[in-house]
Design a protein around this motif. Structure first.
Motif, PDB file in Angstrom:
ATOM      1  N   GLY A  51     -22.180  -0.377 -73.370  1.00 35.75           N
ATOM      2  CA  GLY A  51     -21.170   0.465 -73.996  1.00 35.75           C
ATOM      3  C   GLY A  51     -21.731   1.792 -74.453  1.00 35.75           C
ATOM      4  N   ARG A  52     -22.945   1.772 -74.984  1.00 30.38           N
ATOM      5  CA  ARG A  52     -23.587   3.022 -75.404  1.00 30.38           C
ATOM      6  C   ARG A  52     -23.927   3.901 -74.207  1.00 30.38           C
ATOM      7  NH1 ARG A  52     -28.225   0.895 -78.773  1.00 30.38           N
ATOM      8  NH2 ARG A  52     -27.402  -1.153 -78.275  1.00 30.38           N
ATOM      9  N   ILE A  53     -24.289   3.278 -73.090  1.00 31.97           N
ATOM     10  CA  ILE A  53     -24.576   4.071 -71.887  1.00 31.97           C
ATOM     11  C   ILE A  53     -23.305   4.744 -71.384  1.00 31.97           C
ATOM     12  CG2 ILE A  53     -25.224   3.911 -69.451  1.00 31.97           C
ATOM     13  CD1 ILE A  53     -27.218   1.761 -70.220  1.00 31.97           C
ATOM     14  N   THR A  54     -22.205   4.001 -71.327  1.00 38.38           N
ATOM     15  CA  THR A  54     -20.963   4.582 -70.803  1.00 38.38           C
ATOM     16  C   THR A  54     -20.331   5.585 -71.751  1.00 38.38           C
ATOM     17  OG1 THR A  54     -19.678   2.731 -71.682  1.00 38.38           O
ATOM     18  CG2 THR A  54     -20.420   2.568 -69.396  1.00 38.38           C
ATOM     19  N   GLU A  55     -20.736   5.588 -73.015  1.00 33.37           N
ATOM     20  CA  GLU A  55     -20.202   6.549 -73.983  1.00 33.37           C
ATOM     21  C   GLU A  55     -21.026   7.827 -74.074  1.00 33.37           C
ATOM     22  OE1 GLU A  55     -17.303   6.326 -75.636  1.00 33.37           O
ATOM     23  OE2 GLU A  55     -16.965   4.509 -74.449  1.00 33.37           O
ATOM     24  N   THR A  56     -22.118   7.933 -73.331  1.00 30.48           N
ATOM     25  CA  THR A  56     -22.925   9.151 -73.372  1.00 30.48           C
ATOM     26  C   THR A  56     -22.172  10.296 -72.722  1.00 30.48           C
ATOM     27  OG1 THR A  56     -24.026   8.588 -71.291  1.00 30.48           O
ATOM     28  CG2 THR A  56     -25.114   7.888 -73.334  1.00 30.48           C
ATOM     29  N   SER A  57     -22.607  11.504 -73.025  1.00 28.80           N
ATOM     30  CA  SER A  57     -21.906  12.684 -72.503  1.00 28.80           C
ATOM     31  C   SER A  57     -22.036  12.795 -70.986  1.00 28.80           C
ATOM     32  CB  SER A  57     -22.453  13.950 -73.166  1.00 28.80           C
ATOM     33  OG  SER A  57     -23.829  14.119 -72.875  1.00 28.80           O
ATOM     34  N   ILE A  58     -23.133  12.302 -70.438  1.00 22.67           N
ATOM     35  CA  ILE A  58     -23.298  12.362 -68.978  1.00 22.67           C
ATOM     36  C   ILE A  58     -22.215  11.556 -68.277  1.00 22.67           C
ATOM     37  CG2 ILE A  58     -24.731  10.929 -67.465  1.00 22.67           C
ATOM     38  CD1 ILE A  58     -26.960  12.690 -67.821  1.00 22.67           C
ATOM     39  N   PHE A  59     -21.915  10.374 -68.794  1.00 24.31           N
ATOM     40  CA  PHE A  59     -20.900   9.533 -68.163  1.00 24.31           C
ATOM     41  C   PHE A  59     -19.494  10.009 -68.475  1.00 24.31           C
ATOM     42  CE2 PHE A  59     -24.247   6.533 -67.293  1.00 24.31           C
ATOM     43  CZ  PHE A  59     -23.845   6.004 -66.090  1.00 24.31           C
ATOM     44  N   LYS A  60     -19.311  10.727 -69.554  1.00 24.09           N
ATOM     45  CA  LYS A  60     -17.967  11.210 -69.885  1.00 24.09           C
ATOM     46  C   LYS A  60     -17.646  12.527 -69.204  1.00 24.09           C
ATOM     47  CE  LYS A  60     -16.918   8.867 -74.068  1.00 24.09           C
ATOM     48  NZ  LYS A  60     -16.124   8.970 -75.253  1.00 24.09           N
ATOM     49  N   GLU A  61     -18.664  13.322 -68.868  1.00 28.59           N
ATOM     50  CA  GLU A  61     -18.422  14.636 -68.284  1.00 28.59           C
ATOM     51  C   GLU A  61     -18.754  14.704 -66.799  1.00 28.59           C
ATOM     52  OE1 GLU A  61     -20.620  17.376 -70.643  1.00 28.59           O
ATOM     53  OE2 GLU A  61     -19.578  16.815 -72.492  1.00 28.59           O
ATOM     54  N   TRP A  62     -19.831  14.064 -66.378  1.00 28.29           N
ATOM     55  CA  TRP A  62     -20.294  14.205 -65.004  1.00 28.29           C
ATOM     56  C   TRP A  62     -19.837  13.075 -64.088  1.00 28.29           C
ATOM     57  CZ3 TRP A  62     -24.261  17.712 -63.114  1.00 28.29           C
ATOM     58  CH2 TRP A  62     -24.515  18.748 -63.995  1.00 28.29           C
ATOM     59  N   PHE A  63     -19.980  11.864 -64.543  1.00 25.93           N
ATOM     60  CA  PHE A  63     -19.692  10.710 -63.697  1.00 25.93           C
ATOM     61  C   PHE A  63     -18.360  10.090 -64.065  1.00 25.93           C
ATOM     62  CE2 PHE A  63     -24.434  10.713 -63.979  1.00 25.93           C
ATOM     63  CZ  PHE A  63     -24.651  11.208 -62.703  1.00 25.93           C
ATOM     64  N   THR A  64     -17.291  10.774 -63.768  1.00 24.94           N
ATOM     65  CA  THR A  64     -15.949  10.263 -64.061  1.00 24.94           C
ATOM     66  C   THR A  64     -15.209  10.024 -62.758  1.00 24.94           C
ATOM     67  OG1 THR A  64     -15.154  12.521 -64.308  1.00 24.94           O
ATOM     68  CG2 THR A  64     -15.814  11.368 -66.310  1.00 24.94           C
ATOM     69  N   PHE A  65     -15.725   9.112 -61.969  1.00 25.44           N
ATOM     70  CA  PHE A  65     -15.086   8.788 -60.700  1.00 25.44           C
ATOM     71  C   PHE A  65     -13.808   7.986 -60.931  1.00 25.44           C
ATOM     72  CE2 PHE A  65     -19.762   8.557 -59.989  1.00 25.44           C
ATOM     73  CZ  PHE A  65     -19.883   9.754 -59.314  1.00 25.44           C
ATOM     74  N   TYR A  66     -13.844   7.102 -61.903  1.00 22.15           N
ATOM     75  CA  TYR A  66     -12.729   6.201 -62.188  1.00 22.15           C
ATOM     76  C   TYR A  66     -12.377   6.271 -63.667  1.00 22.15           C
ATOM     77  CZ  TYR A  66     -14.333   4.361 -57.746  1.00 22.15           C
ATOM     78  OH  TYR A  66     -14.737   4.241 -56.455  1.00 22.15           O
TER      79      TYR A  66
END
Length: 99
Positions: A51-66
């Motif tokens: 959950g902490r990994i998916t809440e990082t800014s990288i996953f919220k801004e860059w890796f938003t495929f789905y």
């Protein structure tokens, strides 16, 4: 005895075929789940390591495929193996064949 040929590995049992196939199959499943709304009912991942990994800014801004953060994380995970599969496929195509 020295002239004996090795048995070639069948096409579907090569490691690069399986890694590319798993990536493509997972993407088809993810796209189907997102399009139909049949997203698996995961437990709440808030507060956990994933959950902490998916809440990082990288996953919220860059890796938003789905829309589902779990699918984004799995896409990155399978994408890493896709890169290795593509490298192995290129090596396989351009390597000299033994006769």
């Amino acid at each position: 005895m020295a002239n004996k040929q090795k048995n070639p590995i069948p096409f579907l049992k090569k490691t690069w075929v399986s890694s590319i196939g798993v990536f493509l199959l997972s993407q088809i499943i993810f796209i189907t789940c997102e399009a139909t709304g049949w997203i698996p009912n995961y437990r709440d991942i808030g507060g956990t390591f994933i959950g902490r990994i998916t809440e990082t800014s990288i996953f919220k801004e860059w890796f938003t495929f789905y829309e589902t953060p779990n699918f984004n994380l799995l896409t990155i995970f399978f994408g890493i193996f896709l890169v290795f599969g593509i490298i192995e496929a290129i090596k396989s195509v351009f390597s000299p064949r033994s006769t």
